[in-house]
Design an enzyme around this catalytic site. Structure first.
Site, PDB file in Angstrom:
ATOM      1  N   GLU A  41       0.725  -1.351  -0.041  1.00 21.10           N
ATOM      2  CA  GLU A  41       0.145  -0.233  -0.135  1.00 21.10           C
ATOM      3  C   GLU A  41       0.875   1.298   0.053  1.00 21.10           C
ATOM      4  O   GLU A  41       0.883   2.159   0.964  1.00 21.10           O
ATOM      5  CB  GLU A  41      -1.086   0.106   1.361  1.00 21.10           C
ATOM      6  CG  GLU A  41      -1.804  -1.300   1.281  1.00 21.10           C
ATOM      7  CD  GLU A  41      -2.514  -1.161   2.896  1.00 21.10           C
ATOM      8  OE1 GLU A  41      -2.024  -0.565   3.812  1.00 21.10           O
ATOM      9  OE2 GLU A  41      -3.364  -1.779   2.981  1.00 21.10           O
ATOM     10  N   CYS A  67      -0.828  34.142  10.175  1.00 18.67           N
ATOM     11  CA  CYS A  67      -0.650  34.608  11.237  1.00 18.67           C
ATOM     12  C   CYS A  67      -0.132  33.845  12.475  1.00 18.67           C
ATOM     13  O   CYS A  67      -0.778  33.535  13.473  1.00 18.67           O
ATOM     14  CB  CYS A  67      -1.726  35.563  11.880  1.00 18.67           C
ATOM     15  SG  CYS A  67      -2.177  36.862  10.592  1.00 18.67           S
ATOM     16  N   GLU A  68       0.630  32.764  12.167  1.00 12.95           N
ATOM     17  CA  GLU A  68       1.381  32.278  13.263  1.00 12.95           C
ATOM     18  C   GLU A  68       2.820  31.861  12.986  1.00 12.95           C
ATOM     19  O   GLU A  68       3.601  31.724  11.782  1.00 12.95           O
ATOM     20  CB  GLU A  68       0.769  30.691  13.042  1.00 12.95           C
ATOM     21  CG  GLU A  68      -0.835  30.484  13.049  1.00 12.95           C
ATOM     22  CD  GLU A  68      -1.377  29.344  13.894  1.00 12.95           C
ATOM     23  OE1 GLU A  68      -0.428  28.395  14.235  1.00 12.95           O
ATOM     24  OE2 GLU A  68      -2.515  28.780  13.581  1.00 12.95           O
TER      25      GLU A  68
HETATM   26  C1  LIG Z   1      -1.028   5.842   5.470  1.00 12.20           C
HETATM   27  C2  LIG Z   1      -1.104   4.519   5.265  1.00 12.20           C
HETATM   28  C3  LIG Z   1      -0.319   3.735   3.799  1.00 12.20           C
HETATM   29  C4  LIG Z   1       0.423   4.749   3.130  1.00 12.20           C
HETATM   30  O1  LIG Z   1       1.740   4.906   3.531  1.00 12.20           O
HETATM   31  P1  LIG Z   1       2.857   5.746   2.847  1.00 12.20           P
HETATM   32  O2  LIG Z   1       3.960   6.061   4.065  1.00 12.20           O
HETATM   33  O3  LIG Z   1       2.403   7.229   2.205  1.00 12.20           O
HETATM   34  O4  LIG Z   1       3.414   4.823   1.928  1.00 12.20           O
HETATM   35  C5  LIG Z   1      -0.515   2.569   3.619  1.00 12.20           C
HETATM   36  N1  LIG Z   1      -1.324   1.679   4.676  1.00 12.20           N
HETATM   37  C6  LIG Z   1      -1.853   2.523   5.518  1.00 12.20           C
HETATM   38  C7  LIG Z   1      -2.766   1.630   6.506  1.00 12.20           C
HETATM   39  C8  LIG Z   1      -1.594   3.701   5.733  1.00 12.20           C
HETATM   40  O5  LIG Z   1      -2.314   4.175   6.828  1.00 12.20           O
END
Ligand SMILES: *Cc1c(COP(=O)(O)O)cnc(C)c1O
Length: 421
Positions: free
Chosen positions: A275, A346-347
């Protein structure tokens, strides 16, 4: 490698000079490269060649519909973490069986929508969530394919706000309890337990924490199989980092990550899912901003840009580093200037870089933040009633606005006045 290069002294996105886009849409704006997005998906896909696999783009990194449509068209799957992201995935053309639903707090409405619209699997993160999904599935007369996210208690060695694989983090179930929880899940008639899920954090710049987590997953696979579970899919999460500071960072490449995955898990004959979010979108995008003023302070010069923390929050939120370069390349031998680079909000937190050396620039000049394609536009807000900035997608010598800048009236008219006022 990306497709934002100087040509004849002018920074281009693929074949389009950035000043041309700035002229058309105004600054600041995000600009994404089709060729880079495509290349990064393919690097992962090729890295897992030889094993049954699906690269599921984690859309929370960049969920513009045009980006999603491009990635769907490459044959990718997608990882979503909310009902809204699920709806985006469907609208962009992802088939239900290519959509993985992650996240620690899925609601029953989100579960119902995904079961009705089609889903590859839910990655479950707790027993209460497991029971809720079972009930929702049974009420619809469906069986929900699931993995259970285990928390392997490894230190991802990344920023604390994006580490997710330590026992103190809110994610997954402790791996030590996996046997028990899998037995409970297997007894639920509305669930089909297909595999194991793990995701230990984001912006990892070393393979060893991944390998440690995946070795634990390999061991767990054998344990669960011995208990009679048909473990056939391993979701390995995302998290591979990108070089934000190009001059001194070289995180592992997808091909090295893929080789490690095959070595640690290949013998199990499972379907592998990964992922990645940041590595696909991060270096495929830049943020282009105009210089408003250069202001001399006590012992320092402030470069005041028209982009601010509401447009790119990573530096304020994580202390993140972005390379910031002039769009018109400095002549060879130009002496560096030193700036605190800030936005107009403004921070004091609205600071992109302190005491940064870069070629001198002045009012009206353009600068580009590199590596801004992931966790940039998606995390932006309209704080200080600064309109969300446009997103532009480049393809060779063409460019298109893929999200327009709203007008002030559009922003104001989203609020409604109660009739007693
Ligand atoms: C955020 C997330 C990703 C992606 O992470 P990257 O660092 O962008 O590759 C994949 N799986 C889950 C469950 C996430 O929360």
């Amino acid at each position: 490698m990306d497709h934002f290069l100087y040509r004849d002294g002018v920074l281009h996105a693929e074949d389009v000079p950035l000043p041309q886009i700035a002229q058309a849409v105004g600054t600041p704006f995000y600009c994404y490269s089709t060729a880079t997005l495509t290349r990064h998906f393919k690097l992962f896909d090729e890295a897992l060649e030889g094993v049954d696999h699906l690269v599921c783009y984690a859309m929370k990194a960049n969920s513009n519909q045009a980006v999603l449509k491009l990635i769907a068209g490459l044959g990718a799957g997608v990882d979503v973490v909310s009902g809204g992201e699920y709806a985006r995935a469907k609208a962009a053309g992802f088939a239900g069986d290519k959509i993985v639903f992650s996240g620690v707090g899925k609601t029953r409405e989100e579960m119902r929508a995904a079961l009705e619209g089609g889903i590859r699997q839910f990655n479950l993160e707790s027993e209460p969530e497991m029971l809720a999904l079972n009930e929702v599935a049974l009420s619809l007369g469906k069986i929900a394919p699931v993995t259970i996210r285990v928390n392997p208690d490894v230190d991802a060695k990344t920023h604390e706000k994006i580490a997710t694989g330590k026992s103190e983090n809110k994610f997954g179930i402790p791996i030590a309890r996996a046997k028990e929880v899998y037995a409970e899940a297997a007894a639920l008639k509305g669930l089909d337990v297909v595999g194991i899920d793990v995701h230990i954090g984001s912006q990892l710049t070393d393979l060893e924490p991944f390998a440690m987590a995946y070795r634990k997953v390999a061991e767990l696979t054998e344990t669960l199989r011995a208990e009679g579970h048909n473990i056939r899919r391993l979701d390995l999460g995302g998290g591979l980092g990108i070089p934000y500071e190009r001059s001194n960072e070289a995180p592992p490449l997808p091909v090295e990550y893929g080789a490690m995955v095959k070595e640690v898990l290949g013998h199990l004959n499972c379907e592998i899912e990964i992922e990645p979010g940041r590595l696909i979108a991060g270096n495929a995008g830049i943020l282009v901003s105009g210089v408003i003023y250069v202001k001399s302070g006590e012992g320092r010069d402030f470069l005041i840009l028209d982009a601010a923390m509401n447009d790119l929050v990573r530096p304020a939120m994580y202390g993140a580093y972005h390379d910031i370069v002039p769009v018109i390349e400095a002549k060879a031998g130009t002496e560096q200037a030193r700036y605190d680079i800030v936005g107009p909000v403004c921070e004091s937190g609205d600071t992109f870089a302190k005491q940064r050396d870069m070629p001198p620039v002045g009012p009206g000049d353009l600068v580009a933040f590199r590596s801004a394609g992931a966790y940039g536009a998606v995390m932006s807000s309209e704080y200080n009633t600064r309109p969300l900035i446009p997103e532009v997608l480049v393809h060779e010598d063409q460019f298109a606005v893929i999200r327009a800048r709203p007008t002030f009236d559009e922003i104001i008219n989203r609020d409604t006045i109660p009739e007693w006022l």
